[in-house]
Scaffold this active site. Structure first.
Site, short mmCIF file in Angstrom:
data_model
loop_
_atom_site.label_atom_id
_atom_site.label_comp_id
_atom_site.label_asym_id
_atom_site.label_seq_id
_atom_site.Cartn_x
_atom_site.Cartn_y
_atom_site.Cartn_z
N GLY A 11 0.83 -1.21 0.00
CA GLY A 11 0.00 0.00 0.00
C GLY A 11 0.86 1.25 0.00
O GLY A 11 0.52 2.27 0.60
N TYR A 152 -13.90 -2.98 9.61
CA TYR A 152 -12.54 -2.46 9.77
C TYR A 152 -12.03 -2.70 11.20
O TYR A 152 -10.87 -3.10 11.40
CB TYR A 152 -12.57 -0.97 9.45
CG TYR A 152 -11.25 -0.24 9.41
CD1 TYR A 152 -10.39 -0.36 8.32
CD2 TYR A 152 -10.89 0.59 10.47
CE1 TYR A 152 -9.20 0.35 8.29
CE2 TYR A 152 -9.69 1.30 10.44
CZ TYR A 152 -8.85 1.18 9.34
OH TYR A 152 -7.66 1.88 9.31
N ALA A 155 -11.13 -6.30 11.58
CA ALA A 155 -9.88 -6.61 10.86
C ALA A 155 -8.68 -6.06 11.63
O ALA A 155 -7.66 -6.74 11.77
CB ALA A 155 -9.93 -6.01 9.45
N LYS A 156 -8.79 -4.84 12.14
CA LYS A 156 -7.65 -4.23 12.82
C LYS A 156 -7.39 -4.87 14.19
O LYS A 156 -6.23 -4.89 14.65
CB LYS A 156 -7.86 -2.72 12.95
CG LYS A 156 -7.79 -1.98 11.60
CD LYS A 156 -6.50 -2.28 10.85
CE LYS A 156 -6.20 -1.27 9.76
NZ LYS A 156 -5.01 -1.65 8.96
P1 NAP Z 1 -4.52 5.23 1.85
O1 NAP Z 1 -4.01 6.62 1.67
O2 NAP Z 1 -5.90 4.90 1.41
O3 NAP Z 1 -3.46 4.23 1.19
C1 NAP Z 1 -3.69 2.85 1.23
C2 NAP Z 1 -3.01 2.23 0.04
O4 NAP Z 1 -3.26 0.79 0.07
C3 NAP Z 1 -3.57 2.76 -1.29
O5 NAP Z 1 -2.52 3.14 -2.15
C4 NAP Z 1 -4.35 1.56 -1.82
O6 NAP Z 1 -4.37 1.48 -3.25
C5 NAP Z 1 -3.55 0.41 -1.26
N1 NAP Z 1 -4.29 -0.84 -1.36
C6 NAP Z 1 -5.61 -1.02 -1.14
N2 NAP Z 1 -5.96 -2.30 -1.37
C7 NAP Z 1 -4.82 -2.94 -1.75
C8 NAP Z 1 -4.54 -4.27 -2.14
N3 NAP Z 1 -5.50 -5.21 -2.18
N4 NAP Z 1 -3.27 -4.59 -2.49
C9 NAP Z 1 -2.30 -3.66 -2.47
N5 NAP Z 1 -2.51 -2.37 -2.11
C10 NAP Z 1 -3.76 -2.02 -1.76
O7 NAP Z 1 -4.46 4.80 3.41
P2 NAP Z 1 -3.55 5.32 4.62
O8 NAP Z 1 -4.34 6.30 5.37
O9 NAP Z 1 -2.19 5.66 4.15
O10 NAP Z 1 -3.52 3.99 5.51
C11 NAP Z 1 -2.45 3.07 5.47
C12 NAP Z 1 -2.71 2.00 6.53
O11 NAP Z 1 -2.83 2.62 7.82
C13 NAP Z 1 -3.99 1.21 6.32
O12 NAP Z 1 -3.80 -0.13 6.72
C14 NAP Z 1 -4.96 1.90 7.24
O13 NAP Z 1 -6.02 1.05 7.61
C15 NAP Z 1 -4.06 2.25 8.40
N6 NAP Z 1 -4.56 3.34 9.24
C16 NAP Z 1 -4.75 4.60 8.73
C17 NAP Z 1 -5.21 5.61 9.56
C18 NAP Z 1 -5.44 7.02 9.09
O14 NAP Z 1 -5.93 7.84 9.87
N7 NAP Z 1 -5.11 7.36 7.84
C19 NAP Z 1 -5.49 5.33 10.90
C20 NAP Z 1 -5.29 4.04 11.38
C21 NAP Z 1 -4.81 3.06 10.54
P3 NAP Z 1 -5.60 2.14 -4.07
O15 NAP Z 1 -5.52 3.59 -3.79
O16 NAP Z 1 -5.29 1.79 -5.49
O17 NAP Z 1 -6.84 1.52 -3.52
#
Ligand code: NAP
Length: 251
Positions: A11, A152, A155-156
């Site tokens: 990701g 979610y 999963a988390k």
């Molecule tokens: P994001 O900006 O949405 O980036 C997530 C990336 O994962 C995207 O580039 C997405 O690609 C990619 N992805 C989705 N499905 C995939 C798959 N099947 N195979 C490979 N790549 C895939 O999210 P983020 O905010 O950076 O979050 C990153 C991680 O931190 C996630 O696990 C999220 O749950 C966790 N998290 C985030 C927050 C927050 O506040 N942002 C808080 C707690 C936890 P596409 O764009 O092409 O779909």
């Protein structure tokens, strides 16, 4: 030494994953930037290369068993033995339980849990043979329960049990497994949540910051810093932990 290590960050085309990839490269690792769309990964990989690091872009769906094996094989052949894995790929499909479809449930389980499982299983062979490994899984404060996120949150929370089990199984091979549970981090994921709630991102962030003890929302660098610690050589006695990176205590 870190300069002999190869990391895979899933990701990593944007958000937290892209920042983690840049940070690990800055720490001296070769970094595979893995995401669904290889052309977007290539932009992040190019940035790392232009900054003097080593990186390749890999397009793969972490929920696809064959694609994951191919991706890990490619990293081992083209970049080096993968001994650091950051399971960061994630999606949200928020809805209240009565409106949540089976597709919403399955999609979230597939990316977070099946994806982390497939990636870890494919990479552990390289780690155990090397006698060194660092697996870092992205959980969330939502693991403690969050309205509209039954899929979610499950999963988390599952990621935390998965992490502790990997720590138990792989420790004797020099492999640690830890989870990072971010609070509110400014990325496209949280921007999309603001949009879904009919708010501007600025108002959404301000509302969140008001509830956070350090009085600000998080940034991808905050998470990358924690990943850098868990991935380091010196963190070998820290395993099976969940680190909440949320600007304050969570309960
Ligand atoms: P994001 O900006 O949405 O980036 C997530 C990336 O994962 C995207 O580039 C997405 O690609 C990619 N992805 C989705 N499905 C995939 C798959 N099947 N195979 C490979 N790549 C895939 O999210 P983020 O905010 O950076 O979050 C990153 C991680 O931190 C996630 O696990 C999220 O749950 C966790 N998290 C985030 C927050 C927050 O506040 N942002 C808080 C707690 C936890 P596409 O764009 O092409 O779909």
């Amino acid at each position: 030494m870190n300069d002999t290590r190869t990391a895979i960050v899933t990701g990593a085309a944007r958000g937290i994953g892209a920042e983690v990839a840049r940070r690990l490269a800055g720490d001296g690792m070769a970094v595979a930037v893995l995401d669904l769309d290889e052309s977007v990964c290539a932009v992040v990989a190019k940035g790392i290369t232009e900054a003097g690091g080593r990186s390749i872009a890999i397009g793969a769906d972490v929920a696809d068993e064959a694609a994951v094996q191919d991706a890990v094989d490619r990293v081992a052949a083209e970049l080096g033995t993968p001994t650091v894995l950051v399971n960061n790929a994630g999606i949200i499909r928020d809805n209240l339980l009565f409106r949540m479809s089976v597709d919403d449930w399955d999609a979230v389980m597939n990316v977070h849990l099946r994806g982390a499982f497939l990636m870890s299983r494919a990479v552990q062979k390289h780690m155990t043979e090397a006698g060194f490994g660092r697996i870092i899984n992205l959980s969330s404060t939502s693991a403690l329960g969050n309205r509209g996120q039954a899929n979610y949150a499950a999963a988390k929370a599952g990621i935390q049990g998965f992490t502790k089990t990997l720590a138990n199984e792989l420790g004797k091979f020099g492999v640690t497994a830890n989870a990072i549970a971010p609070g509110f981090i400014e990325t496209e994921m949280t921007a999309a949540t603001a949009e879904r709630m009919g708010m501007t991102f600025e108002d959404f962030k301000a509302g969140a910051a008001a509830q956070i003890p350090v009085a600000r929302t998080g940034r991808p660098e905050d998470i990358a810093h924690a990943v850098s610690f868990f991935a380091s050589e010196a963190a070998g006695f820290v395993s099976g932990q969940v680190l909440y990176v949320a600007g304050g205590p969570v309960s």
